[in-house]
Design an enzyme around this catalytic site. Sequence first.
Site, short mmCIF file in Angstrom:
data_model
loop_
_atom_site.label_atom_id
_atom_site.label_comp_id
_atom_site.label_asym_id
_atom_site.label_seq_id
_atom_site.Cartn_x
_atom_site.Cartn_y
_atom_site.Cartn_z
CB SER A 205 -0.96 0.01 1.20
OG SER A 205 -2.05 -0.84 0.95
CE LYS B 277 -4.58 1.50 -1.02
NZ LYS B 277 -3.90 0.23 -0.77
CB SER C 54 -5.07 1.42 3.27
OG SER C 54 -3.99 1.08 2.43
#
Length: 404
Positions: A73, A76, A139
Amino acid sequence: MKIRKKINKKINQITKLIITILTIYSTIIYAHENIFNILPQPSIGAKSYILIDYNTGVILTEKNSDEFHKPASLAKIMTSYVISQAISKGNIHRHDDVVVSKNSWATGNEEFNGSSLMFLQIGDHISVENLIKGIILQSGNDACVAIAEYISGNQEKFVNLMNFYAKKIGLKNTCFKNVHGLDESGQYTTAKDMAIMGKVLIRDFPYEYSIYKQKSFTFNHIFQKNRNLLLWDNTLNVDGIKTGHTENAGYNIIASATKNNMRLIVVILGDKTEQDRRKNSKKLLNWGFETFRTINPIKKNQKIASIPILYGKYSSVRVGIKNNVYLTILKNQEKKIKILYHIKNNKILAPIYKNQVLGSMTFIINNHIIGKYSLVSLENVSKGNIFICLLDYIRLLISKWIHQ
């Protein structure tokens, strides 16, 4: 004799500012070869990590920081960076209404199975602002797809933007294959690149970065906490940024904290557990703050000296440094700093333009360069009238004659 003394005085004023000591330069080691490697390093079991000073970019410690890893993640962060670019260019707005498509449907997408989600439903209307929070705080993989389709029409075009900006900001060993960071063949990054990514986000989009410190977010009555456990640590002033985890990536984190005038960024990739990730990132940040200092000895556009010039409307020009000077040093090393000035030419001729590079200023500790900055003109100096130019021309001719 009086004329000679006046001429010599003016010429000497210029040449005294040219400090070029070859014996010193020949022994200088550039700071690119991490001068702090001689220090006892903290023991960290993660596969890869790096700790940098935000203001200077100096690497304080690292291990396998150029080794390829799955970003999870942490990808991101680039997704939110691309969103911020779109907002800053006026392509989208924070209050825009986004309609959730089938591709963003949380419960209908097998790819999202067991991953972090915002739990979007087909046909939901949600603002860009809330999607940003869903990406940063929850997330949400589904939120990433929704915003990517809204900005670019499809995920593939958005991923192209991610890789475009990755190259633009200097990520040399990163390739994105999707918008959310779930494991995919050919998707990789490094600890060093993620540290750069964090630094650029903080620098370019401070408002966006401020969202990363929020501890929770509620959407559709679903309350979710920020997974960055360091935000709850009262012994550190952590204000971001992101964690990530997949089975192949392990436990990743990039975190930033401040103390006094110092900001540090730590990245850990491939740690074993969530608790190890938290413990090791905290250990590195504490070690950094205990061992180093960031100093700001010179402010941007601060006058450092006045350099004599020839043929100018004025006889001198003020010089300084265009941006703030930051130096990373070991604690209690301030008195060891030496400064070398170098003026590019021994005769500076008008006209001079503001921000014109006239020389450089080098900061050294124990024969190591810890910072080098251009000396620039802080003002415009136009050419003088014919009388001034003629007088300076005569001075130069006499000077050449004297020194023959």
